[in-house]
Scaffold this motif. Sequence first.
Motif, PDB file in Angstrom:
ATOM      1  N   HIS A   1      -3.360   9.167 -12.231  1.00 44.07           N
ATOM      2  CA  HIS A   1      -4.730   8.664 -12.272  1.00 44.07           C
ATOM      3  C   HIS A   1      -5.020   8.114 -13.664  1.00 44.07           C
ATOM      4  O   HIS A   1      -4.704   8.742 -14.681  1.00 44.07           O
ATOM      5  N   HIS A   3       2.372   6.029  -2.277  1.00 44.14           N
ATOM      6  CA  HIS A   3       1.133   5.496  -1.688  1.00 44.14           C
ATOM      7  C   HIS A   3       0.142   5.142  -2.788  1.00 44.14           C
ATOM      8  O   HIS A   3      -0.106   5.938  -3.706  1.00 44.14           O
ATOM      9  N   ILE A   4      -0.434   3.938  -2.699  1.00 40.53           N
ATOM     10  CA  ILE A   4      -1.431   3.479  -3.658  1.00 40.53           C
ATOM     11  C   ILE A   4      -2.820   3.658  -3.040  1.00 40.53           C
ATOM     12  O   ILE A   4      -3.166   2.983  -2.065  1.00 40.53           O
ATOM     13  N   PHE A   5      -3.610   4.561  -3.600  1.00 37.53           N
ATOM     14  CA  PHE A   5      -4.982   4.737  -3.142  1.00 37.53           C
ATOM     15  C   PHE A   5      -5.895   3.661  -3.717  1.00 37.53           C
ATOM     16  O   PHE A   5      -6.806   3.165  -3.052  1.00 37.53           O
ATOM     17  N   SER A   6      -5.666   3.333  -4.989  1.00 36.63           N
ATOM     18  CA  SER A   6      -6.446   2.319  -5.692  1.00 36.63           C
ATOM     19  C   SER A   6      -5.599   1.847  -6.860  1.00 36.63           C
ATOM     20  O   SER A   6      -4.557   2.448  -7.152  1.00 36.63           O
ATOM     21  N   PRO A   7      -6.001   0.773  -7.555  1.00 35.08           N
ATOM     22  CA  PRO A   7      -5.197   0.342  -8.711  1.00 35.08           C
ATOM     23  C   PRO A   7      -5.005   1.429  -9.748  1.00 35.08           C
ATOM     24  O   PRO A   7      -4.048   1.365 -10.529  1.00 35.08           O
ATOM     25  N   LYS A   8      -5.871   2.433  -9.763  1.00 35.65           N
ATOM     26  CA  LYS A   8      -5.782   3.481 -10.775  1.00 35.65           C
ATOM     27  C   LYS A   8      -5.332   4.821 -10.210  1.00 35.65           C
ATOM     28  O   LYS A   8      -5.287   5.812 -10.935  1.00 35.65           O
ATOM     29  N   ASP A   9      -5.006   4.879  -8.932  1.00 41.81           N
ATOM     30  CA  ASP A   9      -4.583   6.138  -8.304  1.00 41.81           C
ATOM     31  C   ASP A   9      -3.363   5.895  -7.447  1.00 41.81           C
ATOM     32  O   ASP A   9      -3.355   4.994  -6.599  1.00 41.81           O
ATOM     33  N   ARG A  10      -2.352   6.739  -7.653  1.00 42.32           N
ATOM     34  CA  ARG A  10      -1.131   6.622  -6.875  1.00 42.32           C
ATOM     35  C   ARG A  10      -0.579   8.014  -6.622  1.00 42.32           C
ATOM     36  O   ARG A  10      -0.637   8.890  -7.487  1.00 42.32           O
ATOM     37  N   LYS A  65       0.824  -1.217   0.000  1.00 50.55           N
ATOM     38  CA  LYS A  65       0.000   0.000   0.000  1.00 50.55           C
ATOM     39  C   LYS A  65       0.854   1.262   0.000  1.00 50.55           C
ATOM     40  O   LYS A  65       0.635   2.179  -0.794  1.00 50.55           O
TER      41      LYS A  65
END
Length: 869
Positions: free
Chosen positions: A435, A378-385, A334
């Motif tokens: 994104h 930091h990975i917020f979601s598979p499509k957001d970092r 994460k």
Amino acid sequence: MSLLGRMLLGILLIPLQVLGWDWHTRITVTVNNQPLSVICGQLESQYGIHFSYSREIVDLSRRVTVNFQDKPLKRALDELFSPFDIRFARIGEQIVLTVKKYPNITISGYIQDVRNGERLIGATIYSPSQQVGATTNQFGFFSLTIPKDTASLCVSYIGYHSQRLCMTGKSFVIVGLQPSNSLREFTVSDTAQGQRQMSALHVSPADVKSMPRLLGESDVMRAIATLPGISGGVDGGTVTSVRGGGSDQNLILLDGSPVFNSSHLFGLFSVFNPDIVKSADFYKGGFPARYAGRLSSVIDISTKDGDMKEYHGEASAGVIAVRGMVEGPIKKDKTSFVVSARRSILEPILNNIDEEIQKQKGTKVNLVFHDVNLKINHIFSPKDRLYFSSYVGNDNLGLTLQNNADSTTAANPFNESTVTRLNWGNHTFALRWNHVFNPKLFVNTTLNYSQYYFNIDYNYYYQPSKSRDSIHLYGKYYSMVKDLMLRTDAEFIPDPNHIFKFGAGGIIHKFNPGVSAFEDYSQSKTLLDTAYNQATSVGGEVLMYAEDDWTVTDALRVNMGLHGSGFLVKGKLFYSLQPRVQVRYQLPNRWTLMAGFTHMNQYLHVLSESNASLPMDLWVPSTKKVGPMFSRQFTFGVNKILKDQRYSLSVEAYYKSMRNVIEYKDNSKIFNSASKNWDDHVETGTGTSYGGEVMLEKRKGKLRGWIGYTLSWAYRRFPNVNGGERYPYNYDGRHDIKVMLMQQVGKRWELAANWHFNSGLPLTLPVASYEGVNNPSPYDGGGSFPVLDQLSNRNQYRSSVVHRLDLSATNTKEKSWGSRSWTISLFNAYNHANPFLYSIVTDKQNQKRYLQEISILPILPSVTFSIKF
């Protein structure tokens, strides 16, 4: 026999295949690496089988090798056309060819190291059946549009095991590749011939660490300086001049933040700790539209993301510095971090020097540099970092001069000392958000802050023993430049033939070009002199760009772009439109032709007494009197891949013209021209550089490396300098040869050698000397010295040739906890005295003057110990 009978007999004797054909007709065709159209032509001439198709829809230029022996026609055509998704059907007496139409799917995602989650830059994902592919961007993202029924894709990256990705219907994937334990391949340039970009190189950090080291320090900037077309400035130093440009014309980016001065120890080392460098892309021509702000080169350096799964680290100690790096997860899969630090350990060396100097002159020298990098991912979601990265680096030089007279030797004893401190450094911060809006659109938004400063403090103390009339004088001179930038960059990939990149941003530039003060603390704090320039200049810049990387055909690829910008400072608006075009055409037998045109603009200038990148350089904005610099560069190149892609030969020619370059007027110096009206002390003129570069690379095998040769000319012209005549620029090097070799010996040893030759750089020297009228001869009057030199035409003479051999050997041993290595380096192995500077020496005893060549870097051995865990 009658005429009619003979005609009937002739018809009966015609081969059956000419009379007609069906799907069971057996054919024999053998071709080797020929287009599909050749096979169709043979079937038509031998068997009377006619093909009908549209050349705009069906591509029969693809080459194949087939050996059909007495094979039924339908089976043969199916084997021939199926790999290329070409449909065939019989209509009347001809075969009609069309292309199979399948629903398309766009697959996108990231390619990363399976062990630690590190995103891989430049990895390839490829469809063999469609013969299309994509490469990952600097964040490891890719997008590829392919037919929906594609069974699998091939994913590969140098130094990693290739992997076949089976299509499961998912449109977003994250692919992990396993590192290979095999020998590293040489990666200074792209391995795919069709993907090779004009005047662009990718530098591998692994190969940087394999190169010979100066005093134990590997350096990505010094590695780049070993390539054709580039000057390293100080002997053994980092990148200074690229294709005839000045040091201020190089755009150096660290995670997107500009670095205004990239050197430690006055240019011997760069500020980039090799332990944290992930990749480095270098452009010396053919600049993509997304880059702007400098004329000569772009060096785009990305740092590691940090291990998402486990804790790892590196540490090393050499004769000049110690450094370390630690990375690992804050929250597994994460959030990760990576931090590196480096500090010089020059104190023991300087203490020994001080002991020898103090015996005669009472001088003490202290020199320290350090730098720290930090990155959080930091990975917020598979499509957001989200990425946060920062760099802080400083150099500090202290010089103390003592001149004491005690009561035993002087009638008026006193203590006198002069303390000078010089410190300079860079601070950068970057916040980046990635994104994925949809499988075809990737967006990165960046907030950057960059600062460069230098500061000189001067203290003079005088304390007589028999009086209270002490003296304490204080002087200060400092300068600073700051950038704050917000920028958004997007990649839109509608299909494999088009990659659109576009973006916009704004930059606030803040300049403090030179502030000085002089104070007397003897009685009370009294300001003796005010600042030359306490006013702060603020400039605002906006930019927009768009570029299209268009694969027109299998052989032709075009990159077209336009960069537009505006710069507002002190009520004056400057603007520019900068077109960029690159064309690559692939010929048979792995030949590639390349051509390009770029227009670059630079709103910032540097005031410097030297063409090297020194700490005291002053960054200033364009003004009404001194407009922005701009350049136009034409390039043409040929590339050839040899012997199963083991070798690559590239030849490039370039011509670059520059406008509004600056030079100090005669008798103007940096410290008396850093005023509000600094533009009154400089001349604006033109520059021209042109030449050719040849580079032979060996990419694979135990022996890797390259040989490069550059033939170049560089000139400047100013209305009131050198009588208005054109003169050679300071980096007009003419002939330059560079050889870099790396040899793997067994599993543990790696040897490296680097040899450099340059035919000499231009010099301006005195041709006569004059005295005052009372002493017309320099040697009359018992010790008079010349007070005025008459100089030659600007850069009329040449320095001595420069050549140097560097060697290194690295022994690496795997341990249960990681690995350890010893590196033995030998800088200037045959101890050639290369010139560092020239000085005019007056020999009063022999009544002559001569030119003295001063060299500062003799043979320098070093040992470095490193561990990885």
